[in-house]
Design an enzyme around this catalytic site. Structure first.
Site, PDB file in Angstrom:
ATOM      1  CB  CYS A 164     -68.847  66.630  21.411  1.00 13.91           C
ATOM      2  SG  CYS A 164     -68.885  67.683  22.878  1.00 13.91           S
ATOM      3  CG  ASN A 203     -69.650  66.464  28.199  1.00 17.57           C
ATOM      4  OD1 ASN A 203     -69.696  66.152  29.381  1.00 17.57           O
ATOM      5  ND2 ASN A 203     -70.733  66.463  27.450  1.00 17.57           N
ATOM      6  CB  CYS A 218     -69.982  73.082  22.239  1.00 18.47           C
ATOM      7  SG  CYS A 218     -68.978  74.501  22.727  1.00 18.47           S
ATOM      8  NE  ARG A 219     -68.905  69.302  18.606  1.00 19.04           N
ATOM      9  CZ  ARG A 219     -67.942  68.599  18.034  1.00 19.04           C
ATOM     10  NH1 ARG A 219     -68.081  68.213  16.772  1.00 19.04           N
ATOM     11  NH2 ARG A 219     -66.844  68.272  18.692  1.00 19.04           N
ATOM     12  CB  SER A 220     -71.960  65.849  23.903  1.00 16.79           C
ATOM     13  OG  SER A 220     -70.943  66.405  24.678  1.00 16.79           O
ATOM     14  CG  ASP A 264     -66.241  72.172  18.475  1.00 16.03           C
ATOM     15  OD1 ASP A 264     -66.975  72.981  19.080  1.00 16.03           O
ATOM     16  OD2 ASP A 264     -65.285  71.588  19.013  1.00 16.03           O
TER      17      ASP A 264
END
Length: 161
Positions: free
Chosen positions: A11, A14, A16-18, A128
């Site tokens: 993301c 690095n 939140c999402r990943s 995000d």
């Protein structure tokens, strides 16, 4: 096991999402007894959070669902193409950032958006949640969990695990 399936989730920062995708994949691998078959990592296309743990709100959301996020943020590098079979990005912006770094068609063929594995194969962005409220983190969790599970199911079938 020498021939591990190597997956990196990417993301922007690095945090939140990943890291969520990383943590969920590790969680589901452990539940299925498949951890020895995989190497999982995550990275960001932006280096500003390198060395940081996942965002506290993302860690709280994951913990509420029984998932621990242990990753430490780092930046995606060209060398990652040499180490990973699958480079799974969270949105169009990350996709373009990673594609710009490719050196060959082989590199390029490894890159795809996580939501190609949602229940509708939508190929949409994983939104995000960073600038929103806690509901955005919950929504992110649901989307990423669904997509990671479907991706893992596909890998298990492809590799006869």
């Amino acid at each position: 096991m020498p021939n591990k399936i190597n997956i990196i989730f990417v993301c922007l920062g690095n945090i939140c999402r990943s890291p969520l995708a990383d943590g969920l994949m590790l969680h589901h691998l452990k539940e299925r007894g498949l951890t020895d078959h995989f190497h999982i990592d995550s990275a960001g296309t932006y280096a500003g959070h390198a060395g940081s743990r996942a965002d506290e709100r993302m860690r709280q959301t994951a913990k509420k669902h029984g998932v621990e996020l242990l990753s430490i943020a780092r930046q995606f590098t060209v060398e990652d193409f040499d180490h990973f079979n699958y480079i799974v990005v969270m949105d169009d912006s990350n996709y373009q950032n990673v594609i710009r770094m490719t050196r060959s068609e082989s590199d390029r063929s490894k890159v795809f958006k996580l939501r190609t594995y949602d229940n509708h194969q939508s190929n949409k962005d994983v939104e995000d949640p960073y600038y929103g409220g806690m509901q955005g983190f919950e929504n992110c969790f649901d989307v990423v969990d669904e997509s990671v599970n479907n991706f893992l199911n596909d890998l298990v079938q492809q590799n006869n695990l």
